[in-house]
Scaffold this motif. Structure first.
Motif, PDB file in Angstrom:
ATOM      1  N   PRO A 114      38.932  38.241  46.888  1.00  0.00           N
ATOM      2  CA  PRO A 114      39.503  39.236  47.803  1.00  0.00           C
ATOM      3  C   PRO A 114      40.401  40.233  47.073  1.00  0.00           C
ATOM      4  O   PRO A 114      40.927  39.945  45.999  1.00  0.00           O
ATOM      5  CB  PRO A 114      40.347  38.383  48.747  1.00  0.00           C
ATOM      6  N   LEU A 115      40.568  41.414  47.663  1.00  0.00           N
ATOM      7  CA  LEU A 115      41.625  42.325  47.216  1.00  0.00           C
ATOM      8  C   LEU A 115      42.925  41.815  47.823  1.00  0.00           C
ATOM      9  O   LEU A 115      43.052  41.719  49.048  1.00  0.00           O
ATOM     10  CB  LEU A 115      41.344  43.747  47.714  1.00  0.00           C
ATOM     11  N   ALA A 116      43.875  41.450  46.960  1.00  0.00           N
ATOM     12  CA  ALA A 116      45.138  40.895  47.451  1.00  0.00           C
ATOM     13  C   ALA A 116      46.138  42.013  47.676  1.00  0.00           C
ATOM     14  O   ALA A 116      46.263  42.920  46.849  1.00  0.00           O
ATOM     15  CB  ALA A 116      45.683  39.894  46.449  1.00  0.00           C
ATOM     16  N   LEU A 117      46.862  41.951  48.803  1.00  0.00           N
ATOM     17  CA  LEU A 117      47.764  43.040  49.165  1.00  0.00           C
ATOM     18  C   LEU A 117      49.229  42.652  49.094  1.00  0.00           C
ATOM     19  O   LEU A 117      50.107  43.379  49.567  1.00  0.00           O
ATOM     20  CB  LEU A 117      47.381  43.575  50.545  1.00  0.00           C
ATOM     21  N   GLY A 118      49.519  41.481  48.515  1.00  0.00           N
ATOM     22  CA  GLY A 118      50.907  41.082  48.288  1.00  0.00           C
ATOM     23  C   GLY A 118      51.266  41.304  46.830  1.00  0.00           C
ATOM     24  O   GLY A 118      50.437  41.745  46.025  1.00  0.00           O
ATOM     25  N   LYS A 119      52.531  41.010  46.462  1.00  0.00           N
ATOM     26  CA  LYS A 119      52.932  41.088  45.059  1.00  0.00           C
ATOM     27  C   LYS A 119      52.036  40.200  44.221  1.00  0.00           C
ATOM     28  O   LYS A 119      51.693  39.115  44.684  1.00  0.00           O
ATOM     29  CB  LYS A 119      54.375  40.583  44.908  1.00  0.00           C
ATOM     30  N   PRO A 120      51.650  40.511  43.001  1.00  0.00           N
ATOM     31  CA  PRO A 120      52.022  41.723  42.271  1.00  0.00           C
ATOM     32  C   PRO A 120      51.029  42.879  42.455  1.00  0.00           C
ATOM     33  O   PRO A 120      51.034  43.813  41.655  1.00  0.00           O
ATOM     34  CB  PRO A 120      51.995  41.237  40.819  1.00  0.00           C
ATOM     35  N   SER A 121      50.194  42.825  43.525  1.00  0.00           N
ATOM     36  CA  SER A 121      49.208  43.897  43.720  1.00  0.00           C
ATOM     37  C   SER A 121      49.891  45.250  43.894  1.00  0.00           C
ATOM     38  O   SER A 121      50.815  45.405  44.694  1.00  0.00           O
ATOM     39  CB  SER A 121      48.364  43.586  44.960  1.00  0.00           C
ATOM     40  N   GLN A 122      49.392  46.234  43.178  1.00  0.00           N
ATOM     41  CA  GLN A 122      49.983  47.567  43.274  1.00  0.00           C
ATOM     42  C   GLN A 122      49.617  48.263  44.583  1.00  0.00           C
ATOM     43  O   GLN A 122      50.227  49.266  44.960  1.00  0.00           O
ATOM     44  CB  GLN A 122      49.592  48.406  42.057  1.00  0.00           C
ATOM     45  N   ALA A 123      48.632  47.688  45.310  1.00  0.00           N
ATOM     46  CA  ALA A 123      48.347  48.218  46.648  1.00  0.00           C
ATOM     47  C   ALA A 123      49.596  48.066  47.516  1.00  0.00           C
ATOM     48  O   ALA A 123      49.900  48.907  48.357  1.00  0.00           O
ATOM     49  CB  ALA A 123      47.169  47.482  47.276  1.00  0.00           C
ATOM     50  N   MET A 124      50.354  46.980  47.289  1.00  0.00           N
ATOM     51  CA  MET A 124      51.580  46.780  48.062  1.00  0.00           C
ATOM     52  C   MET A 124      52.646  47.795  47.635  1.00  0.00           C
ATOM     53  O   MET A 124      53.351  48.358  48.467  1.00  0.00           O
ATOM     54  CB  MET A 124      52.095  45.354  47.891  1.00  0.00           C
TER      55      MET A 124
END
Lengths: 316, 316
Positions: B235-245
């Motif tokens: 999956p694309l993760a949307l929490g830290k450390p993802s830069q999407a967040m």
């Protein structure tokens, strides 16, 4: 870790022999073996549908005095359950003793090979009744499994009671995961706590998917994945293609591996299982998952010694 | 895939500065920033225990007109739930608008960035009410989640009905997984079926463990693992450390990254999140998971720009 290498055939064949419709080659192939190990789903049946001429083929092999062993990674059923399944599928005359499932393999490994000393030798089960029945058959103590109290919702107090150990059974020395149709957060939390305390980590099998109704569902490997992820540990898997299962089968049936043939539809479980086990041959049937292109292409990783379109083709 | 490289500090510092007890350095450090992003657990509190001088430190930063954002990977709580948690922990005056959780991050990504066209833009949720509340706040349609009908036992007919699609919602175009305290085989089977039909695969966060009661429990990454394993997709993760967040936080609060500092206790989530986001600084607090030896050793992978024993040390 396994060495990266190509796995070819069993019996030294480098190009698999196509047997369908070639009666002399079929007879010569069958004559090479005293024992046939069969995968079930994709070989004998596909889901709830019996494949063509299976009872007749089994009878033909019996008439030639071959020993037959039905080897399955399905951990939710015990050998007794499986024997009933054969009858219900229209394959009569299979005895419980001829069935070898991954739950039984795990029970045998625990009771006859691992042999942890009393009292810390109880098994915490993530799985269904098939696992419990096989542990019982080997007089292995267990908890978890189908215990309905573990299917409940995780309560705030459960976090405390898992952490302080009051929800844990002090005798547990092994965590055994299989396919569990009733996963719960509490079960995963308990299993993780046992592993942190040093319990041995075993799995009946680690197939990521379960074929059913013409598509794929989460398999034992998927349902065990939270525990692998949370603990950072990998279980010892006791189903195909693990050689622990081959050792257990040989220990029970006592046969010459060079006179045995593994029959299956999956290259990376069944055929690899037979080749790594040093069997005299492997037969891939094309009625299941793997396609012939996968082993006929140049550089194929796993190559059977022979193949047929369907198992019934062995009738010639 | 991310490049293998060392992540140093933010602001170009190569050796982290130890601030505890050094009032002039603390003041100079604080003056460099207009915005502080805070991790919560391990920084403000540890489990249910408030860490020393936290309300006073937060007040001191407010008195200096700093903007504060509390960034959490916990997906089970909405921002409203989190705001209540702050009050109950004895930290008054935090507004819901100052909280940024991974569920909210996912909701924003879905509604403002992904923007799938109607009607196939419904979200199948593997998670708790925190996810649902944040999707609602962004007017995103969803199913699954806390629906009690999905906590039931898998029936034989369910295999057929998942396979033939009659149990599936034709509008689902996204599967969003988070921490679900009520995993079930049926939920995993449905999610796998949606992914097979081409649904986008998102995760609020992929932390493998959840610290609680002084030990570790399965985290969102563990509970999502069956789906990753069964589908073969990440999956694309949307929490830290993802830069999407980080992008979502910046999009909402509109600040100069060079005048922002990430404060956290975990090098591989919080500090990496700040460094990869190009923030002006990162502050590691030693009241949580990471130890100073991890970033002071030669060749350390992730190095903060400064560190303190506890956040309260910023009072000087």
């Amino acid at each position: 870790m396994q060495t990266v290498m190509n796995l070819v055939g069993g019996g030294g064949a480098s190009t698999p022999q196509y047997l369908s419709g070639d009666k002399p080659s079929i007879d010569a192939f069958i004559d090479k073996f005293d024992v046939f190990l069969f995968d079930c789903d994709g070989v004998l049946w596909s889901g709830d549908h019996l494949l063509p001429q299976i009872p007749e083929t089994i009878q033909m092999l019996r008439d030639k005095n071959k020993r037959l062993v039905f080897v399955t990674n399905n951990s939710t059923k015990s050998r007794a359950d499986y024997q009933k399944k054969f009858t219900s599928m229209g394959i009569p005359g299979i005895s419980e003793e001829e069935v070898f499932g991954s739950s039984y393999s795990a029970a045998i490994y625990i009771s006859r090979i691992l042999k942890l000393p009393e009292p810390k030798n109880k098994v915490f089960v993530l799985g269904e009744s098939g696992v419990e029945m096989e542990l019982q058959s080997e007089n292995v103590r267990f908890c978890g499994g189908t215990d309905p109290s573990l299917r409940r919702e995780m309560q705030p107090s459960d976090f405390q009671n898992v952490a302080n150990g009051s929800l844990l059974d002090a005798d547990v020395g092994i965590v055994l995961t299989g396919l569990d149709y009733h996963p719960s957060y509490l079960k995963y939390a308990l299993a993780q706590a046992y592993l942190r305390q040093g319990a041995r980590f075993l799995a009946t099998n680690i197939d990521s998917s379960l074929p059913s109704a013409g598509t794929l569902f989460p398999g034992a490997g998927a349902i065990s994945a939270p525990l692998i992820q949370a603990s950072g540990q990998e279980p010892l898997a006791l189903g195909k293609p693990s050689q622990a299962m081959m050792d257990a089968i040989e220990g029970k049936f006592q046969f010459d591996r060079k006179r045995a043939c593994m029959v299956g539809d999956r290259l990376n479980t069944d055929i690899e299982f037979g080749i790594r086990g040093g069997l005299g041959g492997t037969l891939c049937v094309l009625s299941g998952v793997s396609q012939k292109e996968e082993f006929l292409e140049k550089g194929a990783k796993v190559v059977p010694s022979a193949y047929v379109d369907g198992l019934g083709d062995l009738l010639g």
